[in-house]
Scaffold this motif. Structure first.
Motif, PDB file in Angstrom:
ATOM      1  N   PHE A  61       0.331  -1.048   0.047  1.00 39.73           N
ATOM      2  CA  PHE A  61       0.311   0.065  -0.082  1.00 39.73           C
ATOM      3  C   PHE A  61       0.887   1.780  -0.369  1.00 39.73           C
ATOM      4  O   PHE A  61       0.819   2.380   0.373  1.00 39.73           O
ATOM      5  CB  PHE A  61      -0.880  -0.298   1.146  1.00 39.73           C
ATOM      6  CG  PHE A  61      -1.617  -1.550   1.099  1.00 39.73           C
ATOM      7  CD1 PHE A  61      -2.743  -1.033   0.648  1.00 39.73           C
ATOM      8  CD2 PHE A  61      -2.401  -2.283   1.461  1.00 39.73           C
ATOM      9  CE1 PHE A  61      -4.164  -1.635  -0.167  1.00 39.73           C
ATOM     10  CE2 PHE A  61      -3.026  -3.332   2.136  1.00 39.73           C
ATOM     11  CZ  PHE A  61      -4.114  -2.956   0.903  1.00 39.73           C
ATOM     12  N   LEU A  62       2.019   1.190  -0.059  1.00 36.84           N
ATOM     13  CA  LEU A  62       3.149   2.398  -0.462  1.00 36.84           C
ATOM     14  C   LEU A  62       3.797   2.086  -1.743  1.00 36.84           C
ATOM     15  O   LEU A  62       3.295   3.302  -2.305  1.00 36.84           O
ATOM     16  CB  LEU A  62       4.077   2.104   0.324  1.00 36.84           C
ATOM     17  CG  LEU A  62       5.836   3.007   0.724  1.00 36.84           C
ATOM     18  CD1 LEU A  62       5.120   4.822   0.922  1.00 36.84           C
ATOM     19  CD2 LEU A  62       6.473   2.560   1.469  1.00 36.84           C
ATOM     20  N   LEU A  63       3.754   0.782  -1.895  1.00 32.97           N
ATOM     21  CA  LEU A  63       4.598   0.603  -2.972  1.00 32.97           C
ATOM     22  C   LEU A  63       3.220   0.832  -4.756  1.00 32.97           C
ATOM     23  O   LEU A  63       4.228   1.558  -5.447  1.00 32.97           O
ATOM     24  CB  LEU A  63       5.176  -0.707  -3.578  1.00 32.97           C
ATOM     25  CG  LEU A  63       6.809  -0.697  -2.103  1.00 32.97           C
ATOM     26  CD1 LEU A  63       7.154  -2.224  -2.394  1.00 32.97           C
ATOM     27  CD2 LEU A  63       7.744   0.770  -2.508  1.00 32.97           C
ATOM     28  N   LEU A  64       2.412   0.372  -4.665  1.00 35.03           N
ATOM     29  CA  LEU A  64       2.328   0.358  -5.288  1.00 35.03           C
ATOM     30  C   LEU A  64       1.683   1.944  -5.702  1.00 35.03           C
ATOM     31  O   LEU A  64       1.394   2.057  -7.197  1.00 35.03           O
ATOM     32  CB  LEU A  64       0.609  -0.478  -5.629  1.00 35.03           C
ATOM     33  CG  LEU A  64       0.421  -2.454  -5.603  1.00 35.03           C
ATOM     34  CD1 LEU A  64      -0.872  -2.386  -5.629  1.00 35.03           C
ATOM     35  CD2 LEU A  64       0.869  -1.929  -7.130  1.00 35.03           C
ATOM     36  N   PRO A  65       0.960   3.044  -4.773  1.00 36.79           N
ATOM     37  CA  PRO A  65       0.503   3.927  -5.228  1.00 36.79           C
ATOM     38  C   PRO A  65       2.008   5.411  -5.974  1.00 36.79           C
ATOM     39  O   PRO A  65       1.853   5.993  -6.847  1.00 36.79           O
ATOM     40  CB  PRO A  65      -0.080   4.863  -3.995  1.00 36.79           C
ATOM     41  CG  PRO A  65       0.188   3.757  -2.785  1.00 36.79           C
ATOM     42  CD  PRO A  65       0.581   2.351  -3.826  1.00 36.79           C
ATOM     43  N   LEU A  66       2.643   4.590  -5.090  1.00 32.17           N
ATOM     44  CA  LEU A  66       4.169   5.286  -5.490  1.00 32.17           C
ATOM     45  C   LEU A  66       4.567   4.709  -7.224  1.00 32.17           C
ATOM     46  O   LEU A  66       4.538   5.493  -8.686  1.00 32.17           O
ATOM     47  CB  LEU A  66       5.253   5.119  -4.955  1.00 32.17           C
ATOM     48  CG  LEU A  66       5.346   5.356  -3.813  1.00 32.17           C
ATOM     49  CD1 LEU A  66       6.624   5.688  -2.343  1.00 32.17           C
ATOM     50  CD2 LEU A  66       5.181   6.999  -3.817  1.00 32.17           C
ATOM     51  N   HIS A  67       4.187   3.454  -7.621  1.00 32.52           N
ATOM     52  CA  HIS A  67       4.447   2.894  -9.095  1.00 32.52           C
ATOM     53  C   HIS A  67       3.823   3.974  -9.597  1.00 32.52           C
ATOM     54  O   HIS A  67       4.422   3.846 -10.919  1.00 32.52           O
ATOM     55  CB  HIS A  67       4.594   1.588  -9.455  1.00 32.52           C
ATOM     56  CG  HIS A  67       4.907   0.869 -10.182  1.00 32.52           C
ATOM     57  ND1 HIS A  67       6.104   1.335 -11.009  1.00 32.52           N
ATOM     58  CD2 HIS A  67       4.182   0.691 -10.695  1.00 32.52           C
ATOM     59  CE1 HIS A  67       5.974   0.543 -11.682  1.00 32.52           C
ATOM     60  NE2 HIS A  67       4.439  -0.232 -12.018  1.00 32.52           N
ATOM     61  N   ILE A  68       2.910   4.542 -10.037  1.00 36.34           N
ATOM     62  CA  ILE A  68       1.047   4.476 -10.697  1.00 36.34           C
ATOM     63  C   ILE A  68       2.437   6.494 -10.686  1.00 36.34           C
ATOM     64  O   ILE A  68       1.363   6.931 -11.468  1.00 36.34           O
ATOM     65  CB  ILE A  68      -0.029   4.482 -10.941  1.00 36.34           C
ATOM     66  CG1 ILE A  68      -0.271   5.296  -9.024  1.00 36.34           C
ATOM     67  CG2 ILE A  68      -0.023   2.480 -10.684  1.00 36.34           C
ATOM     68  CD1 ILE A  68      -1.791   4.852  -8.875  1.00 36.34           C
ATOM     69  N   LEU A  69       2.664   6.782  -9.391  1.00 38.06           N
ATOM     70  CA  LEU A  69       3.205   7.892  -9.587  1.00 38.06           C
ATOM     71  C   LEU A  69       3.512   8.733 -10.169  1.00 38.06           C
ATOM     72  O   LEU A  69       4.290   9.505 -10.667  1.00 38.06           O
ATOM     73  CB  LEU A  69       2.789   8.223  -7.630  1.00 38.06           C
ATOM     74  CG  LEU A  69       1.662   9.009  -7.237  1.00 38.06           C
ATOM     75  CD1 LEU A  69       1.769   8.845  -5.624  1.00 38.06           C
ATOM     76  CD2 LEU A  69       0.598  10.341  -7.529  1.00 38.06           C
ATOM     77  N   ALA A 121      -6.419   7.796  -7.508  1.00 39.18           N
ATOM     78  CA  ALA A 121      -6.376   6.275  -7.380  1.00 39.18           C
ATOM     79  C   ALA A 121      -5.047   6.258  -6.231  1.00 39.18           C
ATOM     80  O   ALA A 121      -5.040   4.869  -5.470  1.00 39.18           O
ATOM     81  CB  ALA A 121      -5.814   6.184  -8.825  1.00 39.18           C
ATOM     82  N   ALA A 122      -4.133   6.914  -6.611  1.00 38.23           N
ATOM     83  CA  ALA A 122      -3.448   6.535  -5.406  1.00 38.23           C
ATOM     84  C   ALA A 122      -3.959   6.766  -4.217  1.00 38.23           C
ATOM     85  O   ALA A 122      -2.641   6.188  -2.933  1.00 38.23           O
ATOM     86  CB  ALA A 122      -1.905   7.547  -6.055  1.00 38.23           C
ATOM     87  N   SER A 123      -4.476   7.940  -4.374  1.00 36.89           N
ATOM     88  CA  SER A 123      -4.580   8.224  -2.481  1.00 36.89           C
ATOM     89  C   SER A 123      -5.943   7.446  -2.287  1.00 36.89           C
ATOM     90  O   SER A 123      -5.571   6.846  -1.128  1.00 36.89           O
ATOM     91  CB  SER A 123      -5.798   9.859  -3.167  1.00 36.89           C
ATOM     92  OG  SER A 123      -5.097  10.504  -2.971  1.00 36.89           O
ATOM     93  N   ILE A 124      -6.496   7.049  -3.353  1.00 33.99           N
ATOM     94  CA  ILE A 124      -6.876   5.719  -2.268  1.00 33.99           C
ATOM     95  C   ILE A 124      -6.126   4.514  -2.202  1.00 33.99           C
ATOM     96  O   ILE A 124      -6.803   3.742  -1.223  1.00 33.99           O
ATOM     97  CB  ILE A 124      -8.286   5.400  -3.972  1.00 33.99           C
ATOM     98  CG1 ILE A 124      -9.420   5.671  -3.961  1.00 33.99           C
ATOM     99  CG2 ILE A 124      -8.513   3.715  -2.962  1.00 33.99           C
ATOM    100  CD1 ILE A 124     -10.039   5.936  -5.148  1.00 33.99           C
ATOM    101  N   LEU A 125      -5.521   4.460  -2.631  1.00 34.21           N
ATOM    102  CA  LEU A 125      -4.479   3.154  -2.348  1.00 34.21           C
ATOM    103  C   LEU A 125      -3.871   3.539  -0.985  1.00 34.21           C
ATOM    104  O   LEU A 125      -3.476   2.661  -0.050  1.00 34.21           O
ATOM    105  CB  LEU A 125      -3.284   2.550  -2.742  1.00 34.21           C
ATOM    106  CG  LEU A 125      -3.976   2.231  -4.769  1.00 34.21           C
ATOM    107  CD1 LEU A 125      -2.765   2.348  -5.568  1.00 34.21           C
ATOM    108  CD2 LEU A 125      -4.472   0.876  -4.292  1.00 34.21           C
ATOM    109  N   PHE A 126      -3.353   5.325  -0.851  1.00 31.31           N
ATOM    110  CA  PHE A 126      -2.648   5.412   0.724  1.00 31.31           C
ATOM    111  C   PHE A 126      -3.786   5.356   1.284  1.00 31.31           C
ATOM    112  O   PHE A 126      -3.156   4.912   2.388  1.00 31.31           O
ATOM    113  CB  PHE A 126      -2.001   6.952   0.602  1.00 31.31           C
ATOM    114  CG  PHE A 126      -0.677   6.873  -0.375  1.00 31.31           C
ATOM    115  CD1 PHE A 126       0.872   6.266   0.448  1.00 31.31           C
ATOM    116  CD2 PHE A 126      -0.681   7.751  -1.438  1.00 31.31           C
ATOM    117  CE1 PHE A 126       1.737   6.123  -0.876  1.00 31.31           C
ATOM    118  CE2 PHE A 126       0.420   7.700  -2.214  1.00 31.31           C
ATOM    119  CZ  PHE A 126       1.597   7.138  -2.037  1.00 31.31           C
TER     120      PHE A 126
END
Length: 494
Positions: free
Chosen positions: A211-219, A235-240
């Protein structure tokens, strides 16, 4: 005026991060809490020898960085990544086979509750006290319902999460610093002590990594900045936000993301900083409503029995336990909740918090916080060995691992690796990067440091932060003048 203000903020973050890392490196020179986590005495000269070796290895890597980069560039990227990930799976599998434990503490409560929910549709009363762990229980229950609700199934899921996280560390490091740094970051993560030894422990420490790495990857984009597209930010905010639901301390990533948006977005888009905060509120509200609506938890019981936020703050000032988990504080809070409304309990906590701080005095508080920080930030095992000694399936294996020569080698490996990671952060500061990813990483480290001064703490709570520590540290060792053209070549893996 506006440009000067943002320049001041950048400089302030940099100076604060530099001061913090310098302090932590200095603290790790004199402190080492790996042995104490399993109730062992640190051998004489252990800290000195491991410090010398960590400095020596760090110097060798830094001085030979051009040769290391050239060597890595000769390797086939796809085969190298697959091989390293395969090694990771093997290491984790061996640890699960040899060092698995009977689930106890919160780990046991979550795993057993997930199994209970699959088999009977009921959720344990544990979550009325600690509803903060309900998301992980739901995830495991879903997996158990699809496959089988046995510990081994959940451990396989844990291995998948850790291995996927290692791959994402590679991808993100490649984006921000080039393929060689990506490969080295992957190598470090594969050999990283907590990622190996937490494999049998299915809990929020490792599951939170994704939940840190997935949003960073798309950002992160090709320019090492965060994408400003509204839908990607959302989308990144939802994952965070789901990360924060899984583990409360990950709210730091939400806040850091908001600050980065404010600093780096242009003109009116600076208002995007509010998106992560709004989405967090929405996600949390919808998730809680769903949990109550479907009868997974009883809202009235949660409101009556769950620990107030102030419980962890006051426990963080427990002098006898140095701000770590204290059973007497848990019993005390439970008793208060049977006698008073939650608001009154919180007020009692606030008064006790004032008392505990004032009783220590200025010198006492300084000494207390140094010890508390030391137990959080100077344990290269990240508390993993402590968890593996609790009802092990093969006690003789754990004994062999942690005693005599083998135990010293294991502890030495953990401390040297941890020291080298922190030294890499110091080396990174010479680069003075001002991109979104760097600022996010610095803010996250600062946030975790400050949060766990205030909160109840353990060294394992830092596992959620370690992907950033690995990537930034590897950049510190390998990135530098004269080799940027090499480092910014992109990986052939798309």
């Amino acid at each position: 005026m506006g440009a000067q203000f943002f320049q001041f903020l950048h400089r302030f973050i940099y100076i604060l991060f530099f001061s913090l890392i310098l302090f932590l490196v200095g603290l790790n020179v004199f402190m080492s809490r790996g042995y104490s986590t399993i109730s062992q005495e640190t051998p004489q000269y252990f800290n000195i020898i491991t410090l010398f070796l960590a400095i020596a290895f760090s110097l060798i890597i830094f001085l030979c960085r051009k040769h290391i980069i050239r060597l890595i560039e000769k390797l086939p990227p796809f085969a190298t990544v697959i091989t390293l990930l395969g090694v990771s799976v093997v290491l984790q599998t061996v640890v699960i086979r040899e060092l698995s434990v009977t689930p106890s503490w919160d780990f046991g409560a979550v795993v057993n509750s997930a199994k209970l929910f699959v088999e009977s549709g009921e959720m344990s009363e544990y979550f009325s006290l600690y509803p903060n762990n309900i998301l992980l229980a739901c995830i495991l229950a879903l997996i158990g319902n699809i496959f089988t609700p046995e510990l081994l199934t959940f451990q396989v899921f844990n291995v998948i999460v850790i291995t996927l996280s290692q791959y994402l560390i590679y991808r993100i490091a490649t984006k921000v610093a080039g393929a060689p740094v990506g490969i080295v970051s992957l190598l470090v993560s594969v050999l990283f002590f907590p990622y190996i030894f937490f494999a049998p422990i299915v809990y929020t420490d490792t599951i939170s990594l994704i939940f840190l790495l997935l949003p960073l990857h798309i950002l992160v984009d090709k320019n090492v900045d965060f994408r400003g597209n509204f839908f990607i930010v959302s989308a990144a905010s939802i994952l965070f936000s789901f990360g924060m639901l899984l583990k409360g301390s990950l709210v730091i990533f939400v806040i850091a993301f908001g600050i980065v948006l404010f600093l780096y977005q242009k003109k009116w888009k600076k208002l995007y900083f509010i998106i992560p905060l709004l989405i967090l509120l929405v996600v949390k509200s919808l998730f809680n409503s769903a949990i109550y609506h479907y009868g997974i938890l009883d809202k009235a019981m949660v409101e009556e029995k769950s620990m107030p936020v102030t419980h962890w703050i006051v426990m963080g000032q427990n002098k006898n336990k140095l701000g770590k988990y204290a059973e007497d504080d848990v019993v005390w809070t439970k008793e208060l909740l049977t006698k008073y409304p939650r608001e009154t309990v919180s007020q009692i906590h606030y008064q006790e918090l004032k008392n505990r701080i004032s009783e220590k005095g200025i010198k006492g508080n300084i000494a207390f916080n140094i010890e508390k920080i030391g137990h959080t930030w100077t344990d290269g095992t990240y508390y993993s060995l402590n968890k593996l000694r609790r009802i092990p399936d093969h006690p003789e294996h754990f004994t062999q691992l942690t005693t005599h020569t083998t135990g010293n080698l294991i502890q030495g490996y953990a401390r040297i690796q941890h020291l080298m990671l922190l030294i890499g952060l110091l080396l990174f500061l010479r680069l003075k990067n001002k991109d979104s990813f760097t600022t996010f990483s610095m803010l996250s480290v600062i946030g975790f440091f400050l949060f766990f001064i205030m909160w109840e703490t353990r060294s394992r709570y830092l596992v959620s932060l370690t992907p950033l520590l690995i990537i930034v540290s590897c950049m510190g060792y390998l990135k530098g003048l004269g080799i940027e053209t090499l480092l910014y070549k992109k990986s052939k893996i798309k």
